[in-house]
Write a protein that holds these residues in place. Structure first.
Motif, PDB file in Angstrom:
ATOM      1  N   ASP A 188      -7.430   8.315  -1.116  1.00  0.00           N
ATOM      2  CA  ASP A 188      -8.294   8.071   0.063  1.00  0.00           C
ATOM      3  C   ASP A 188      -8.497   6.580   0.301  1.00  0.00           C
ATOM      4  O   ASP A 188      -8.483   6.090   1.439  1.00  0.00           O
ATOM      5  CB  ASP A 188      -9.658   8.758  -0.153  1.00  0.00           C
ATOM      6  CG  ASP A 188      -9.542  10.276  -0.087  1.00  0.00           C
ATOM      7  OD1 ASP A 188      -8.529  10.765   0.481  1.00  0.00           O
ATOM      8  OD2 ASP A 188     -10.460  10.957  -0.584  1.00  0.00           O
ATOM      9  N   SER A 189      -8.688   5.819  -0.781  1.00  0.00           N
ATOM     10  CA  SER A 189      -8.886   4.371  -0.645  1.00  0.00           C
ATOM     11  C   SER A 189      -7.638   3.682  -0.092  1.00  0.00           C
ATOM     12  O   SER A 189      -7.711   2.805   0.770  1.00  0.00           O
ATOM     13  CB  SER A 189      -9.267   3.775  -1.989  1.00  0.00           C
ATOM     14  OG  SER A 189      -9.371   2.374  -1.902  1.00  0.00           O
ATOM     15  N   LEU A 190      -6.466   4.147  -0.593  1.00  0.00           N
ATOM     16  CA  LEU A 190      -5.222   3.549  -0.101  1.00  0.00           C
ATOM     17  C   LEU A 190      -5.013   3.856   1.379  1.00  0.00           C
ATOM     18  O   LEU A 190      -4.555   3.000   2.161  1.00  0.00           O
ATOM     19  CB  LEU A 190      -4.043   4.061  -0.932  1.00  0.00           C
ATOM     20  CG  LEU A 190      -3.974   3.584  -2.383  1.00  0.00           C
ATOM     21  CD1 LEU A 190      -2.823   4.291  -3.122  1.00  0.00           C
ATOM     22  CD2 LEU A 190      -3.777   2.069  -2.441  1.00  0.00           C
ATOM     23  N   ASN A 191      -5.356   5.094   1.758  1.00  0.00           N
ATOM     24  CA  ASN A 191      -5.207   5.449   3.176  1.00  0.00           C
ATOM     25  C   ASN A 191      -6.149   4.642   4.070  1.00  0.00           C
ATOM     26  O   ASN A 191      -5.775   4.213   5.170  1.00  0.00           O
ATOM     27  CB  ASN A 191      -5.466   6.953   3.355  1.00  0.00           C
ATOM     28  CG  ASN A 191      -4.341   7.809   2.768  1.00  0.00           C
ATOM     29  OD1 ASN A 191      -3.182   7.370   2.716  1.00  0.00           O
ATOM     30  ND2 ASN A 191      -4.669   9.028   2.315  1.00  0.00           N
ATOM     31  N   ASP A 192      -7.388   4.419   3.588  1.00  0.00           N
ATOM     32  CA  ASP A 192      -8.324   3.607   4.369  1.00  0.00           C
ATOM     33  C   ASP A 192      -7.791   2.174   4.532  1.00  0.00           C
ATOM     34  O   ASP A 192      -7.859   1.581   5.617  1.00  0.00           O
ATOM     35  CB  ASP A 192      -9.696   3.581   3.684  1.00  0.00           C
ATOM     36  CG  ASP A 192     -10.411   4.927   3.787  1.00  0.00           C
ATOM     37  OD1 ASP A 192     -10.039   5.728   4.683  1.00  0.00           O
ATOM     38  OD2 ASP A 192     -11.330   5.172   2.976  1.00  0.00           O
ATOM     39  N   GLN A 193      -7.281   1.630   3.433  1.00  0.00           N
ATOM     40  CA  GLN A 193      -6.746   0.270   3.510  1.00  0.00           C
ATOM     41  C   GLN A 193      -5.539   0.215   4.444  1.00  0.00           C
ATOM     42  O   GLN A 193      -5.373  -0.752   5.205  1.00  0.00           O
ATOM     43  CB  GLN A 193      -6.350  -0.215   2.114  1.00  0.00           C
ATOM     44  CG  GLN A 193      -7.524  -0.371   1.161  1.00  0.00           C
ATOM     45  CD  GLN A 193      -7.088  -0.845  -0.204  1.00  0.00           C
ATOM     46  OE1 GLN A 193      -6.317  -1.808  -0.300  1.00  0.00           O
ATOM     47  NE2 GLN A 193      -7.563  -0.179  -1.255  1.00  0.00           N
ATOM     48  N   LYS A 194      -4.714   1.247   4.428  1.00  0.00           N
ATOM     49  CA  LYS A 194      -3.531   1.260   5.286  1.00  0.00           C
ATOM     50  C   LYS A 194      -3.941   1.335   6.758  1.00  0.00           C
ATOM     51  O   LYS A 194      -3.351   0.682   7.617  1.00  0.00           O
ATOM     52  CB  LYS A 194      -2.644   2.451   4.916  1.00  0.00           C
ATOM     53  CG  LYS A 194      -1.379   2.580   5.750  1.00  0.00           C
ATOM     54  CD  LYS A 194      -0.533   3.730   5.264  1.00  0.00           C
ATOM     55  CE  LYS A 194       0.682   3.909   6.163  1.00  0.00           C
ATOM     56  NZ  LYS A 194       0.305   4.243   7.554  1.00  0.00           N
TER      57      LYS A 194
ATOM     58  N   LEU B  77       0.821  -1.207   0.000  1.00  0.00           N
ATOM     59  CA  LEU B  77       0.000   0.000   0.000  1.00  0.00           C
ATOM     60  C   LEU B  77       0.859   1.261   0.000  1.00  0.00           C
ATOM     61  O   LEU B  77       0.545   2.266  -0.677  1.00  0.00           O
ATOM     62  CB  LEU B  77      -0.926  -0.010   1.226  1.00  0.00           C
ATOM     63  CG  LEU B  77      -2.049  -1.059   1.206  1.00  0.00           C
ATOM     64  CD1 LEU B  77      -2.764  -1.101   2.553  1.00  0.00           C
ATOM     65  CD2 LEU B  77      -3.040  -0.767   0.081  1.00  0.00           C
TER      66      LEU B  77
ATOM     67  N   ARG C 274      -6.697   0.153   8.029  1.00  0.00           N
ATOM     68  CA  ARG C 274      -7.206  -1.167   8.417  1.00  0.00           C
ATOM     69  C   ARG C 274      -6.058  -2.141   8.669  1.00  0.00           C
ATOM     70  O   ARG C 274      -6.100  -2.943   9.598  1.00  0.00           O
ATOM     71  CB  ARG C 274      -8.146  -1.702   7.335  1.00  0.00           C
ATOM     72  CG  ARG C 274      -9.513  -1.006   7.306  1.00  0.00           C
ATOM     73  CD  ARG C 274     -10.513  -1.820   6.504  1.00  0.00           C
ATOM     74  NE  ARG C 274     -10.135  -1.900   5.101  1.00  0.00           N
ATOM     75  CZ  ARG C 274     -10.516  -1.016   4.186  1.00  0.00           C
ATOM     76  NH1 ARG C 274     -11.265   0.013   4.527  1.00  0.00           N
ATOM     77  NH2 ARG C 274     -10.135  -1.179   2.931  1.00  0.00           N
TER      78      ARG C 274
ATOM     79  N   ALA D 259      -9.479  10.137  -4.982  1.00  0.00           N
ATOM     80  CA  ALA D 259     -10.263   8.964  -4.551  1.00  0.00           C
ATOM     81  C   ALA D 259      -9.350   7.759  -4.334  1.00  0.00           C
ATOM     82  O   ALA D 259      -9.506   6.989  -3.384  1.00  0.00           O
ATOM     83  CB  ALA D 259     -11.335   8.651  -5.587  1.00  0.00           C
ATOM     84  N   THR D 260      -8.356   7.606  -5.223  1.00  0.00           N
ATOM     85  CA  THR D 260      -7.418   6.482  -5.069  1.00  0.00           C
ATOM     86  C   THR D 260      -6.606   6.613  -3.798  1.00  0.00           C
ATOM     87  O   THR D 260      -6.399   5.637  -3.058  1.00  0.00           O
ATOM     88  CB  THR D 260      -6.491   6.405  -6.289  1.00  0.00           C
ATOM     89  OG1 THR D 260      -7.280   6.207  -7.467  1.00  0.00           O
ATOM     90  CG2 THR D 260      -5.509   5.277  -6.156  1.00  0.00           C
TER      91      THR D 260
ATOM     92  N   ARG E  85       2.207   1.823  -3.487  1.00  0.00           N
ATOM     93  CA  ARG E  85       1.189   2.365  -4.381  1.00  0.00           C
ATOM     94  C   ARG E  85       0.912   3.840  -4.047  1.00  0.00           C
ATOM     95  O   ARG E  85       0.639   4.653  -4.938  1.00  0.00           O
ATOM     96  CB  ARG E  85      -0.098   1.555  -4.260  1.00  0.00           C
ATOM     97  CG  ARG E  85       0.018   0.154  -4.843  1.00  0.00           C
ATOM     98  CD  ARG E  85      -1.216  -0.664  -4.549  1.00  0.00           C
ATOM     99  NE  ARG E  85      -2.422  -0.037  -5.117  1.00  0.00           N
ATOM    100  CZ  ARG E  85      -3.661  -0.488  -4.901  1.00  0.00           C
ATOM    101  NH1 ARG E  85      -3.825  -1.557  -4.111  1.00  0.00           N
ATOM    102  NH2 ARG E  85      -4.681   0.110  -5.459  1.00  0.00           N
TER     103      ARG E  85
END
Length: 224
Positions: free
Chosen positions: A206-212, A192, A214, A203-204, A195
């Motif tokens: 934000d999604s990567l930060n959310d996954q990180k 992550l 988690r 948006a990408t 990437r």
């Protein structure tokens, strides 16, 4: 010497010379050969020792015999007092305050519920006592067998921390699973981050930060 005396003497002389091991009684006459009649009875040898009676087979005493004998004796004493006019309440009040008072009370109640002489009552209550205690022992043995059959198998021994030279160390499954989980989470976090450094749309990112976040939370729970 008269004729009767002569005949008696002759009979005695005859019997004295007959073999002791083969005398036959034929009516009122003894002779050394079987009688013609079918009802002849052979006399036992006079000098032959009697055969010893076979010894009675001794049966092992029950483990409860002594206890039940004591209970039977108590019952007999209660019957004697009952025959003397004592009531159940009177005898119950006279019971000693000992460790077996409950047992004495049960015996006393049994005595007043049944009629019979003192020896008959004693024999009956001893027989009932043996049956009751044998049933209790059988039930206890059955319960023990069931408990042993249902007992869980012993846990496997924990391997020692040190191992002999050349031996392969065996780690508990929980430790192995925990390290493997941490390794997977670390690889996912690194991917992550890689990437994220490559950049992308809002948006990408934000999604990567959310996954990180988690992954970081999972690593915290796994104590990585």
């Amino acid at each position: 010497m008269n004729a009767v005396t002569s005949r008696a003497l002759a009979l005695c002389l005859t019997l004295s010379v007959l073999p002791a091991h083969a005398l036959y009684r034929c009516g009122n006459v003894f002779q050394d050969r079987p009688c013609d009649a079918s009802g002849a009875v052979r006399a036992a040898p006079a000098t032959a020792p009697s055969a010893p009676a076979p010894a009675a087979t001794k049966r092992p005493l029950s483990a409860f015999t002594a206890v039940c004998a004591r209970i039977g004796l108590d019952a007999q004493r209660f019957v004697w007092k009952r025959e003397g006019g004592a009531t159940l309440d009177q005898q119950m009040a006279d019971l000693p305050n000992t460790h077996n008072r409950n047992e004495l009370a049960r015996t006393l109640e049994w005595v007043y519920q049944h009629r019979g002489s003192a020896p008959e009552t004693r024999a009956a209550i001893e027989a009932d006592c043996l049956v009751e205690k044998q049933k209790a022992a059988d039930a206890a043995a059955t319960l023990k067998n069931l408990q042993e059959a249902a007992a869980p198998a012993p846990a496997a021994p924990v391997p020692p921390t040190g191992t002999a030279p050349g031996a392969t160390a065996v780690r508990p499954p929980a430790v192995v699973d925990g390290k493997a989980r941490c390794a997977d989470l670390k690889r996912e976090r690194d991917a992550l981050l890689e990437r994220g450094r490559a950049g992308g749309s809002a948006a990408t990112m934000d999604s990567l930060n959310d996954q990180k976040r988690r992954v970081d939370a999972a690593m915290g729970e796994a104590r990585c």
